[in-house]
Design a protein around this motif. Structure first.
Motif, short mmCIF file in Angstrom:
data_model
loop_
_atom_site.label_atom_id
_atom_site.label_comp_id
_atom_site.label_asym_id
_atom_site.label_seq_id
_atom_site.Cartn_x
_atom_site.Cartn_y
_atom_site.Cartn_z
N GLY A 165 47.76 -14.93 -11.52
CA GLY A 165 49.04 -15.37 -10.97
C GLY A 165 49.06 -15.30 -9.44
N LYS B 52 53.99 -24.49 -3.00
CA LYS B 52 52.96 -24.06 -3.95
C LYS B 52 53.21 -24.70 -5.32
N ASP C 143 50.77 -17.50 -6.08
CA ASP C 143 52.05 -17.20 -5.44
C ASP C 143 51.80 -16.32 -4.20
MG MG Z 1 52.00 -18.34 -11.75
#
Ligand code: MG
Ligand code: ASP
Length: 406
Positions: A156, A7, A159
């Protein structure tokens, strides 16, 4: 088949030069015999033309109250642009890369737009692509509802995408590429000699993330932990080995690694206020119930809770201070709100049943004349509420006291 999920965060895909570095990491994984599955975030940080924050600004500056469902459709564009560009680069480098949205990659979510939970991750399509020697490039942060509508997984959330895919594919490893060399013992802007950790347990990193460290999305860690898939947080910009997040244990009880440290990291959360509600003897436990029920009914989450016969203390996010104050006034409570507070925490899976940890904690703070407003502890952490102006001194002294500066 040995599968690796790689990632790349926003700063790792921000420019052609940086994407070249990401390409090297993908090529290296292939050279080592892995089948990579690439997951990307939107390109760049706030201010960059296709960053998530920019897309939110575009929508909100036009219509302030745009609904979450519509906001999700525009936010998804950031990862789509990024994945298309990344796929193009891999194709130009001779790889048979295929771009997939979160939905195409099999990530099905609920309908909680802007903060959707993954209900199911069906890896069939990716497995078929891998069997044909292709390199899937998946848009992070995205899912799709059962009605084929785009959702996002919370800020975020790329992830989380990487972990969900890693778990569904039973990957050998999930690599989270960022612009720092790994997870640190403290915020290096506060503690100059903060160190990169070689390894940390799933539980510790979740605690650090929940207590304010901006390391990795805690949900991503929880998903990887369920299947015991190792995660590595490392830099796109260096060859540093990064931080391995795995199932480590204090004694050799079957964890993948053994630790002998009491504390692993020190972290902090800001934007907190402390609420102190005074109770007189006649009020009893009904009053405590009424106070907490009022907070709950108003969507205010509470932390650091102490209930004493004459007083209830708890903390809330400063953004909710005004609402809490209005509600408590309406119920005729006598109360006080202490503004500009911060929660400083020491986290360590190794502190369980070690005597003297609390004593060391208090000693470090009192030597530095830091007022302790409240404390809370668990088997693997101790937190203290201090004034925001004491954060620097508190974090530094605890880092030093628990031997993390050596
Ligand atoms: Mg992040
Ligand atoms: N682009 C999304 C965000 O900024 C998701 C991510 O980067 O993980 O929140």
């Amino acid at each position: 088949m040995r599968i690796i999920v790689q990632k790349f965060g926003g700063t790792s895909v921000a420019s052609p030069e940086v994407r070249e570095l990401a390409l090297r990491k993908i090529e290296k994984a292939r050279d080592q015999g892995f089948n990579p599955v690439v997951v990307v975030s939107a390109m760049g940080r706030k201010g960059a033309p296709y960053a998530t924050d920019t897309l939110i600004d575009i929508a909100r500056s036009a219509y302030k109250y745009i609904a979450d469902r519509e906001l999700d459709q525009i936010m998804c564009c950031g990862e789509i642009i990024s994945a298309v560009i990344m796929t193009g680069m891999l194709q130009a480098a001779g790889m048979d890369a295929v771009m997939l949205t979160g939905g195409m990659a099999g990530i099905i979510t609920d309908e909680h737009f802007t903060d959707a939970r993954i209900l199911k991750c069906d890896p069939t399509k990716i497995i078929n692509l891998l069997k044909q020697g292709k390199v899937p490039v998946v848009c992070g942060f995205q899912g799709m509802t059962g009605e084929n509508e785009f959702t996002t997984l919370g800020r975020g959330g790329s992830d989380t995408s990487a972990s969900a895919l890693g778990a569904a594919l039973n990957a050998d490893i999930i690599e989270i590429y960022t612009d720092v060399d790994g997870i640190m013992t403290a915020d290096p802007r506060i503690v100059e000699n903060a160190k990169i950790l070689d390894c940390i347990s799933y539980g510790e990193v979740c605690q650090l993330a929940h207590q304010g460290a901006k390391v990795i999305h805690p949900r991503a860690v929880e998903i990887a932990m369920q299947k015991n898939i190792p995660l590595v947080v490392k830099s796109t910009f260096s060859e540093a080995p990064g931080t391995l997040i795995t199932n480590i244990a204090k004694e050799d009880t079957g964890g993948s690694a053994v630790i002998d440290r009491v504390a692993t990291g020190v972290t902090y959360l800001t934007n907190i206020v402390q609420v102190k509600v005074h109770l007189d003897d006649t009020m009893g436990t009904d009053a405590s119930f009424e106070v907490f029920k009022t907070m709950a009914d108003n969507g205010i989450s509470v932390d650091l809770i102490n209930i004493h016969p004459g007083e209830i203390m708890f903390t809330i996010n400063a953004d909710h201070a005004e609402k809490a104050s209005i509600k408590l006034k309406r119920l005729n409570y006598e109360f006080e709100i202490v503004e500009h507070c911060a929660k400083v925490s020491v986290v360590g899976g190794g502190m369980r049943e070690v005597p003297g940890v609390m004593a060391s904690f208090i000693e470090a703070l009192s030597r530095n004349k830091i007022a302790i407003l409240q404390t809370v502890d668990s088997h693997t952490s101790i937190s203290v509420l201090v004034l925001q102006s004491d954060i620097g001194a508190a974090v530094k002294s605890l880092h030093e006291k628990f031997g993390l500066s050596n």
